[in-house]
Design an enzyme around this catalytic site. Structure first.
Site, PDB file in Angstrom:
ATOM      1  N   ARG A   1     -26.245  27.802 -12.410  1.00 29.48           N
ATOM      2  CA  ARG A   1     -27.477  27.237 -12.966  1.00 29.48           C
ATOM      3  C   ARG A   1     -27.287  26.728 -14.387  1.00 29.48           C
ATOM      4  O   ARG A   1     -27.781  25.662 -14.746  1.00 29.48           O
ATOM      5  CB  ARG A   1     -28.596  28.287 -12.901  1.00 29.48           C
TER       6      ARG A   1
ATOM      7  N   LYS B   1     -34.690  12.736 -32.979  1.00 32.70           N
ATOM      8  CA  LYS B   1     -35.632  13.402 -32.083  1.00 32.70           C
ATOM      9  C   LYS B   1     -34.876  14.028 -30.917  1.00 32.70           C
ATOM     10  O   LYS B   1     -34.994  13.617 -29.759  1.00 32.70           O
ATOM     11  CB  LYS B   1     -36.693  12.414 -31.603  1.00 32.70           C
TER      12      LYS B   1
ATOM     13  N   LYS C   1     -38.783   6.304 -46.107  1.00 27.98           N
ATOM     14  CA  LYS C   1     -39.989   6.046 -45.329  1.00 27.98           C
ATOM     15  C   LYS C   1     -41.202   6.050 -46.246  1.00 27.98           C
ATOM     16  O   LYS C   1     -41.074   6.238 -47.472  1.00 27.98           O
ATOM     17  CB  LYS C   1     -40.108   7.078 -44.208  1.00 27.98           C
TER      18      LYS C   1
ATOM     19  N   GLU D   1     -37.578   1.722 -44.487  1.00 33.44           N
ATOM     20  CA  GLU D   1     -38.570   1.391 -43.465  1.00 33.44           C
ATOM     21  C   GLU D   1     -39.581   0.391 -44.027  1.00 33.44           C
ATOM     22  O   GLU D   1     -40.092   0.574 -45.137  1.00 33.44           O
ATOM     23  CB  GLU D   1     -39.289   2.664 -43.030  1.00 33.44           C
TER      24      GLU D   1
ATOM     25  N   ASP E   1     -40.758  -1.202 -38.544  1.00 29.46           N
ATOM     26  CA  ASP E   1     -41.476  -0.208 -37.761  1.00 29.46           C
ATOM     27  C   ASP E   1     -42.746  -0.781 -37.142  1.00 29.46           C
ATOM     28  O   ASP E   1     -43.590  -1.350 -37.826  1.00 29.46           O
ATOM     29  CB  ASP E   1     -41.836   0.974 -38.666  1.00 29.46           C
TER      30      ASP E   1
END
Length: 301
Positions: A116, A151, A183, A212, A233
């Site tokens: 597993r 992320k 940012k 950004e 963005d």
């Protein structure tokens, strides 16, 4: 290319990260005593068998090098003998349903203890690679490369970013330490784009800096401040096209270049249209935070 240069090769497998993951996962699955209560009660210690790791659906393989550390970890934790292993398909290879990825032979208890956890990791990493390949295919023939982001699943970053490379994508940055990204909150805290850029360049002169921007005017302000890596963005295609043209014209007048990335709300159905604006990169957080797994299984003879 302004992207993370730490182990950029698709063939590089982060073995150290894999071993750390295996250690944690084995304790989680087998407990502190290394015990599989079902297998230890129903399967003789000397029973052996051959198992095949098989793809149940199409995809792209990633993570095959982790099978050996899983088998070794089970053997070390339980005092048994690790099964023999033959890996038949290399990472980055497209899979079809029924493909045999690897063959194991040895004590059945060891094989089932490893099953597993081995499949969980392979399925997850292959899911990331498969998702990335769809983006890479959508951008084929353009100047644009798909990038990952930060992320990632905590503790799995090196492995998930490896899977992105196996799928034909590129790693942008490994963390907060290797590429600076200015940012909106940094701009507010520093007192402006120019102030933020100057502070980073003074403190970390050798680190790549990305800024950004959300408009053409902000892009030109960032270029004036010294930035040569822009992240556009959540721009529409028309705004992005205008921003790319203005930025490239601005740097061309000075005999320089600029790298431009698009991010925010991008989907596969618009990937080619966004790439046609002339951007260099497209960053997609979903490569690592939303990729569905690939169904893989272990079949015993």
């Amino acid at each position: 290319m302004i992207a993370s240069e730490k182990d950029p090769s698709t063939s590089y497998f982060p073995l150290g990260a894999a071993r750390r993951l295996v250690g944690t996962a084995l304790t989680e699955d087998l407990g502190p005593d290394g015990l599989d209560v079902t297998s230890s009660a129903t399967i003789p210690a000397d029973q052996t068998a051959t198992g095949h790791v098989v793809a149940r659906e199409p995809g792209v393989l990633a993570g095959a090098p982790i099978i050996a550390p899983v088998l070794d970890g089970v053997a070390s934790m339980t005092g048994g003998t690790p099964p023999s292993l033959e890996v038949r398909i290399a990472d980055g290879t497209r899979l079809e349903a029924g493909d045999v990825i690897a063959v194991l032979h040895g004590p059945v208890r060891q094989v089932l203890m490893a099953e597993r956890m081995m499949l969980n990791i392979l399925s997850r990493l292959s899911g990331v690679a498969s998702h990335t390949r769809r983006w890479a295919d959508a951008l084929a023939g353009t100047r644009c490369t798909v990038l990952d982001t930060r992320k990632t699943t905590p503790g799995l970053r090196e492995l998930e970013k490896y899977a992105v490379r196996a799928g034909g994508g590129t790693n942008k940055r490994m963390g907060l330490f290797d590429v600076a990204m200015v940012k909106d909150n940094h701009v507010v805290a520093a007192g402006g784009v120019a102030a933020a850029y100057a502070a980073i360049r003074t403190r970390h002169p050798d680190v790549a800096i990305e800024v950004e921007v959300e408009s053409t005017q902000q892009a030109l302000e960032a270029l004036e401040a010294g930035a040569r890596f822009l992240m556009c963005d959540n721009m529409s295609i028309d705004l992005l096209r205008a921003t790319v043209a203005a930025a490239r014209s601005w740097v061309a007048e000075r005999g320089e270049g600029v790298e431009i990335e698009a991010t925010g709300g991008l989907t596969l159905d618009v990937a080619a249209a966004y790439a046609a604006t002339g951007i260099d990169y497209m960053s997609v957080g979903g490569l690592t935070h939303s990729s569905p797994i690939i169904d893989l299984a272990l079949d015993l003879d």
